[in-house]
Design a protein around this motif. Structure first.
Motif, PDB file in Angstrom:
ATOM      1  N   TYR A  61       0.191  -4.818   1.466  1.00 35.54           N
ATOM      2  CA  TYR A  61      -0.466  -4.974   0.199  1.00 35.54           C
ATOM      3  C   TYR A  61       0.570  -6.251  -0.436  1.00 35.54           C
ATOM      4  O   TYR A  61       1.860  -6.620  -0.078  1.00 35.54           O
ATOM      5  N   LYS A 101      -2.032   7.687   0.323  1.00 41.45           N
ATOM      6  CA  LYS A 101      -2.798   8.444   0.840  1.00 41.45           C
ATOM      7  C   LYS A 101      -3.650   7.650   2.005  1.00 41.45           C
ATOM      8  O   LYS A 101      -4.234   8.249   2.788  1.00 41.45           O
ATOM      9  N   GLN A 102      -3.853   6.564   1.761  1.00 37.65           N
ATOM     10  CA  GLN A 102      -4.530   5.704   2.590  1.00 37.65           C
ATOM     11  C   GLN A 102      -3.654   4.894   3.782  1.00 37.65           C
ATOM     12  O   GLN A 102      -2.851   3.988   3.397  1.00 37.65           O
ATOM     13  N   PRO A 103      -3.603   5.188   4.995  1.00 33.50           N
ATOM     14  CA  PRO A 103      -2.715   4.259   5.869  1.00 33.50           C
ATOM     15  C   PRO A 103      -3.296   3.008   6.034  1.00 33.50           C
ATOM     16  O   PRO A 103      -4.647   2.896   5.958  1.00 33.50           O
ATOM     17  N   LEU A 104      -2.609   1.946   6.196  1.00 35.87           N
ATOM     18  CA  LEU A 104      -2.996   0.548   6.365  1.00 35.87           C
ATOM     19  C   LEU A 104      -3.333   0.311   7.829  1.00 35.87           C
ATOM     20  O   LEU A 104      -2.897   1.045   8.576  1.00 35.87           O
ATOM     21  N   ASP A 105      -4.364  -0.301   7.978  1.00 35.14           N
ATOM     22  CA  ASP A 105      -4.700  -0.844   9.347  1.00 35.14           C
ATOM     23  C   ASP A 105      -3.711  -2.112   9.980  1.00 35.14           C
ATOM     24  O   ASP A 105      -3.005  -2.564   9.083  1.00 35.14           O
ATOM     25  N   ALA A 114      -2.807   7.027  -4.737  1.00 38.29           N
ATOM     26  CA  ALA A 114      -3.941   6.521  -3.941  1.00 38.29           C
ATOM     27  C   ALA A 114      -3.689   5.822  -2.617  1.00 38.29           C
ATOM     28  O   ALA A 114      -4.040   6.170  -1.605  1.00 38.29           O
ATOM     29  N   LEU A 115      -2.763   4.969  -2.603  1.00 40.81           N
ATOM     30  CA  LEU A 115      -2.463   3.884  -1.758  1.00 40.81           C
ATOM     31  C   LEU A 115      -1.867   4.586  -0.599  1.00 40.81           C
ATOM     32  O   LEU A 115      -2.022   4.633   0.584  1.00 40.81           O
ATOM     33  N   THR A 167       5.508   0.158   1.887  1.00 39.62           N
ATOM     34  CA  THR A 167       5.295   1.587   1.556  1.00 39.62           C
ATOM     35  C   THR A 167       6.439   2.133   0.920  1.00 39.62           C
ATOM     36  O   THR A 167       6.291   3.058  -0.099  1.00 39.62           O
ATOM     37  N   LYS A 201      -5.024  -5.966  -0.951  1.00 35.82           N
ATOM     38  CA  LYS A 201      -4.641  -5.409   0.388  1.00 35.82           C
ATOM     39  C   LYS A 201      -4.811  -6.885   1.300  1.00 35.82           C
ATOM     40  O   LYS A 201      -6.075  -7.238   1.344  1.00 35.82           O
TER      41      LYS A 201
END
Length: 116
Positions: free
Chosen positions: A110, A101-105, A98-99, A44, A9
């Motif tokens: 990635y 489900k987590q939004p990037l700031d 898993a990724l 994404t 990340k």
């Protein structure tokens, strides 16, 4: 020595290490074309497509050669569609889920770093 694929990340945090998971290399090579770069941007949409292919391959192993084909290369590991291949598919699926489900700031992304 071998094919090492590390998912980062924004170059700071290692998320996963996929040693000799050559179908993952082939998946991204097919999406971006033949590329001499050792760093591949992961979007994404890539993770969503990879997740869907993993789900289909795990549901029907006969789809593996078409949806997530292996590839050969110096130190790329096995090209067999065996129990280890399907364990790797499950591990890649778990990582994608898993990724997603987590939004990037803002400003994060990635990347895959590939060594072979």
């Amino acid at each position: 020595m071998g094919l090492d694929i590390v998912l980062f990340k924004t170059k700071a945090t290692e998320i996963a290490n996929f040693r000799k998971v050559n179908f993952l290399f082939k998946f991204f090579e097919d999406r971006i074309g033949d590329n001499d770069s050792t760093t591949i941007k992961v979007y994404t949409e890539d993770l969503e497509e990879l997740r869907e292919r993993c789900i289909k391959v795990l549901a029907d192993h006969k789809l593996a050669k078409n949806l997530l084909p292996t590839c050969s290369g110096f130190f790329f590991g096995s090209t067999a569609y065996d129990e280890y291949y399907f364990k790797d598919v499950l591990r890649v699926l778990d990582t994608c889920e898993a990724l997603l489900k987590q939004p990037l700031d803002d400003g994060e992304r990635y990347e895959l770093d590939v060594w072979y």
